[in-house]
Scaffold this motif. Structure first.
Motif, PDB file in Angstrom:
ATOM      1  N   THR A 242       0.835  -1.205   0.000  1.00 34.63           N
ATOM      2  CA  THR A 242       0.000   0.000   0.000  1.00 34.63           C
ATOM      3  C   THR A 242       0.866   1.248   0.000  1.00 34.63           C
ATOM      4  OG1 THR A 242      -1.851   1.106   1.112  1.00 34.63           O
ATOM      5  CG2 THR A 242      -0.153   0.200   2.525  1.00 34.63           C
ATOM      6  N   ASN A 243       0.282   2.339  -0.471  1.00 32.77           N
ATOM      7  CA  ASN A 243       0.891   3.662  -0.282  1.00 32.77           C
ATOM      8  C   ASN A 243      -0.097   4.594   0.407  1.00 32.77           C
ATOM      9  OD1 ASN A 243      -0.930   4.091  -2.345  1.00 32.77           O
ATOM     10  ND2 ASN A 243       0.498   5.127  -3.731  1.00 32.77           N
ATOM     11  N   GLN A 244      -1.149   4.019   0.983  1.00 34.84           N
ATOM     12  CA  GLN A 244      -2.144   4.790   1.722  1.00 34.84           C
ATOM     13  C   GLN A 244      -1.660   5.050   3.148  1.00 34.84           C
ATOM     14  OE1 GLN A 244      -6.053   2.950   1.504  1.00 34.84           O
ATOM     15  NE2 GLN A 244      -5.634   2.157  -0.549  1.00 34.84           N
ATOM     16  N   LYS A 245      -1.982   6.220   3.655  1.00 36.27           N
ATOM     17  CA  LYS A 245      -1.502   6.604   4.980  1.00 36.27           C
ATOM     18  C   LYS A 245      -2.438   6.232   6.113  1.00 36.27           C
ATOM     19  CE  LYS A 245       1.286  10.505   3.356  1.00 36.27           C
ATOM     20  NZ  LYS A 245       1.534  11.973   3.477  1.00 36.27           N
ATOM     21  N   ASP A 246      -3.646   5.838   5.798  1.00 37.67           N
ATOM     22  CA  ASP A 246      -4.631   5.619   6.870  1.00 37.67           C
ATOM     23  C   ASP A 246      -4.856   4.141   7.170  1.00 37.67           C
ATOM     24  OD1 ASP A 246      -5.771   5.115   4.439  1.00 37.67           O
ATOM     25  OD2 ASP A 246      -7.714   5.987   4.919  1.00 37.67           O
ATOM     26  N   VAL A 247      -3.930   3.285   6.758  1.00 35.50           N
ATOM     27  CA  VAL A 247      -4.117   1.852   6.978  1.00 35.50           C
ATOM     28  C   VAL A 247      -2.852   1.228   7.576  1.00 35.50           C
ATOM     29  CG1 VAL A 247      -5.789   1.620   5.109  1.00 35.50           C
ATOM     30  CG2 VAL A 247      -3.362   1.220   4.651  1.00 35.50           C
ATOM     31  N   THR A 248      -3.050   0.125   8.280  1.00 41.19           N
ATOM     32  CA  THR A 248      -1.933  -0.666   8.790  1.00 41.19           C
ATOM     33  C   THR A 248      -2.042  -2.048   8.179  1.00 41.19           C
ATOM     34  OG1 THR A 248      -1.899   0.547  10.881  1.00 41.19           O
ATOM     35  CG2 THR A 248      -0.820  -1.606  10.858  1.00 41.19           C
TER      36      THR A 248
END
Length: 440
Positions: free
Chosen positions: A275-281
């Protein structure tokens, strides 16, 4: 044949006549003794305990009457709690201590649908439940026989389901940490100002079954730790680490090399995730298999992979790297890779036919090759494949380079107080994870 019988008195009004309760219990216990004369099951009586500050003298007397059956009848235990979740979870612990799985529940017909929801959250498919109506009206002020059998209620309203979930969550949140404090291992290779990451150990959770205790992070229908307990362990990890458990995603293990690019349709199973999303782990589990974390501080993208011996040979690590390169434009020379705790070559063996594939990769990946079950170094094999794929040697952290931080690469089988291990513990084993996310 039931191994345990649970008599659910939880919903009976505490102003019911004591004599009626006594007669009801005597009748049910006699029925149980007749039916199971050859092999008497363990019997648990579950009842509501009013908080002491609210209790009347009549309620105290009723509790004494119910508890007296524990003294009079061998094999009977009375469990009085202030919530159904607390009572049922306490009984689950007693069942697990005795390794019991077949349970008959005798209860008012009106409680069956509710009880099924509690069971769905607090138990797994390891347990088999049978239900029997004890034929009393639990909503009236007195114990009255139900004249006509009532049809089973199939589902509860949504708001009642939510109340049950909240009751279970509140109770589990109140339980203390077991086996020590929650510990998160971190790598000095991954820049902390860009990425939040870590590897869990087995301490600081609420899982109580020995091979799952205490910070198990995976629930399976074949094991005794339910999803609700794993969810609570994850909530505690999220609070300690600083991520949102509601936006947490772990790979769906298939022991292969499929990779899910977050944002695209999710496969049914996959061993890598990027991922490159900031709101996920994102996370990968391990209990001998390697949880591998990937981080590109230039493009600010990350990945996680589950690499067992099969996934290692199938190239799951490089498949994850290649997904980052293809989807996010990462340069292979910028990607950092950390191999988390896994079984070492000291403890992991394979049949010689499978060992040959590792030997062909590099003879140093196999010890005692001529034996029927050679020892295999899956971490060394993973490093070799990563380096072959273009990852710089200094950008890989494992235990094959002696001057790197080795606190992340202990052999899971050799450290029973710190890590779970399938090799060591058998089929009812716990699971730790490696997790990573991009900071805001």
């Amino acid at each position: 044949m039931a191994e345990a019988v649970l008599i659910d008195l939880f919903s009976l009004q505490m102003n019911s006549q004591t004599n009626d309760i006594q007669k009801l219990l005597c009748s049910m216990l006699e029925r149980i003794e007749e039916r199971f004369s050859a092999s008497a099951p363990f019997v648990y009586i579950m009842c509501y305990q009013t908080p002491r500050s609210e209790r009347s003298s009549e309620q105290d007397l009723l509790l004494k009457v119910i508890s007296s059956f524990q003294i009079l009848k061998k094999g009977i235990e009375v469990v009085c709690k202030t919530s159904t979740a607390a009572a049922l979870y306490t009984i689950k612990q007693k069942l697990d201590e005795k390794d019991l799985s077949i349970i008959k529940i005798i209860l008012p017909v009106q409680r069956k649908a509710l009880m099924e929801v509690f069971i769905d959250h607090l138990f797994t498919a390891v347990y088999q439940f049978q239900f029997e109506d004890f034929g009393v009206d639990c909503e009236g002020n007195n114990l009255q026989q139900i004249a006509e059998p009532q049809n089973d209620i199939q589902t509860l309203p949504a708001h009642e389901m939510e109340l049950i979930r909240n009751e279970i969550q509140t109770y589990l949140e109140s339980l203390p940490d077991l086996k020590g404090k929650l510990t998160i291992l971190k790598s000095s290779l991954i820049p902390g100002h860009i990425f939040l990451h870590g590897f869990t150990t087995r301490t600081g959770g609420i899982s109580y079954i020995p091979t799952l205790s205490s910070f198990n992070l995976f629930s399976s229908s074949k094991r005794r730790d339910p999803k609700a307990v794993v969810k609570e362990n994850l909530r505690r990890l999220a609070n300690a680490a600083g991520f949102d458990s509601e936006t947490f995603h772990s790979v769906k293990v298939n022991h292969a090399s499929d990779v899910w690019i977050m944002g695209k349709p999710q496969p049914d199973s996959y061993d890598g995730i990027v991922t490159n999303q900031k709101d996920v782990t994102i996370a990968a589990p391990g209990a001998d298999c390697i949880p591998v974390l990937f981080a590109d501080p230039v493009k600010k993208a990350c990945g996680a992979a589950h690499s067992g011996w099969q996934g290692t040979l199938l190239g799951v690590a490089m498949a994850t790297v290649n997904a980052m390169i293809t989807e996010y434009g990462c340069n292979v020379k910028d990607i950092l890779v950390v191999l988390g705790p896994s079984v070492g070559p000291c403890c992991f063996t394979l049949p010689q036919e499978s060992a040959k594939e590792f030997y062909n990769l590099d003879p140093k990946c196999v010890r005692q090759f001529e034996s029927p079950a050679p020892y295999i170094d899956i971490r060394r094999a993973t490093r070799i494949l990563l380096e072959t794929g273009g990852i710089l040697p200094q950008n890989i952290q494992d235990d094959s380079v002696t001057d790197q931080n080795q606190s992340l690469t202990f052999c899971t089988a050799c450290h029973p107080d710190t890590f779970y291990s399938h090799v060591r513990d058998g089929t009812n084993f716990g699971t730790q994870i490696g997790f990573i996310s991009i900071r805001d």
